[in-house]
Design a protein around this motif. Structure first.
Motif, mmCIF file in Angstrom:
data_model
loop_
_atom_site.group_PDB
_atom_site.id
_atom_site.type_symbol
_atom_site.label_atom_id
_atom_site.label_comp_id
_atom_site.label_asym_id
_atom_site.label_seq_id
_atom_site.Cartn_x
_atom_site.Cartn_y
_atom_site.Cartn_z
ATOM 1 N N ASN A 4 1.069 -0.970 0.142
ATOM 2 C CA ASN A 4 -0.295 -0.070 -0.220
ATOM 3 C C ASN A 4 0.584 1.178 0.084
ATOM 4 O O ASN A 4 2.045 1.746 0.559
ATOM 5 N N LEU A 6 0.374 4.370 -0.111
ATOM 6 C CA LEU A 6 0.048 5.335 0.385
ATOM 7 C C LEU A 6 0.255 5.245 1.873
ATOM 8 O O LEU A 6 0.289 6.423 3.230
ATOM 9 N N TRP A 9 5.332 5.892 3.938
ATOM 10 C CA TRP A 9 6.324 7.034 4.498
ATOM 11 C C TRP A 9 6.541 6.599 6.734
ATOM 12 O O TRP A 9 7.174 6.896 6.646
ATOM 13 N N ASN A 90 -4.299 6.072 8.497
ATOM 14 C CA ASN A 90 -5.701 5.752 7.490
ATOM 15 C C ASN A 90 -6.675 6.384 7.318
ATOM 16 O O ASN A 90 -7.555 6.813 6.744
ATOM 17 N N THR A 101 -2.156 -2.011 5.898
ATOM 18 C CA THR A 101 -2.335 -0.492 6.053
ATOM 19 C C THR A 101 -1.735 -1.075 8.145
ATOM 20 O O THR A 101 -2.075 0.423 8.938
#
Length: 119
Positions: A4, A6, A9, A90, A101
């Protein structure tokens, strides 16, 4: 395990809290010798849940944190810190999350936990 982008990081963020590893920090880098990384979180997922699922619930995340940090239970301050971490990676709380996540939330918690266990 699905990647994922997103949440990637989280895996390079600095430790801001007490840190999972209490070993002496490296004198040159100032970092703990045993960071919370994907293999470590994966081991805790397998110990806590039996395998690595496609999705994880908030309870699953809590069980993994208990295993990883060797907590007796999730107390209100730990739960609050864990909720902040889920929201950080999230955006909001949901009943379930993709495993990538959930792992990122565990990593975030491990990097930001202030050490307060009891209210």
């Amino acid at each position: 395990m699905k990647k994922n982008p997103l949440v990637e990081w989280v895996w390079v963020m600095d430790e801001l809290g007490v840190g999972w590893c209490q070993c002496e920090k490296d004198s040159i880098t100032g970092k703990a010798p045993h960071p919370v990384n994907k293999p470590l979180v994966t081991k805790s997922i397998i110990r806590a849940l039996g395998d690595v699922p496609d999705v994880m619930s908030n309870q699953d995340i809590s069980l993994v944190v208990v295993d990883l940090w060797k907590f007796d239970t999730i107390t209100p301050p730990i739960a609050e810190s864990l909720m902040r971490s889920v929201k950080a990676v999230n955006g909001e709380m949901h009943p379930q999350y993709p495993t990538a996540t959930a792992m990122a939330a565990i990593k975030h918690f491990s990097n930001t936990f202030d050490g307060q266990i009891n209210a």
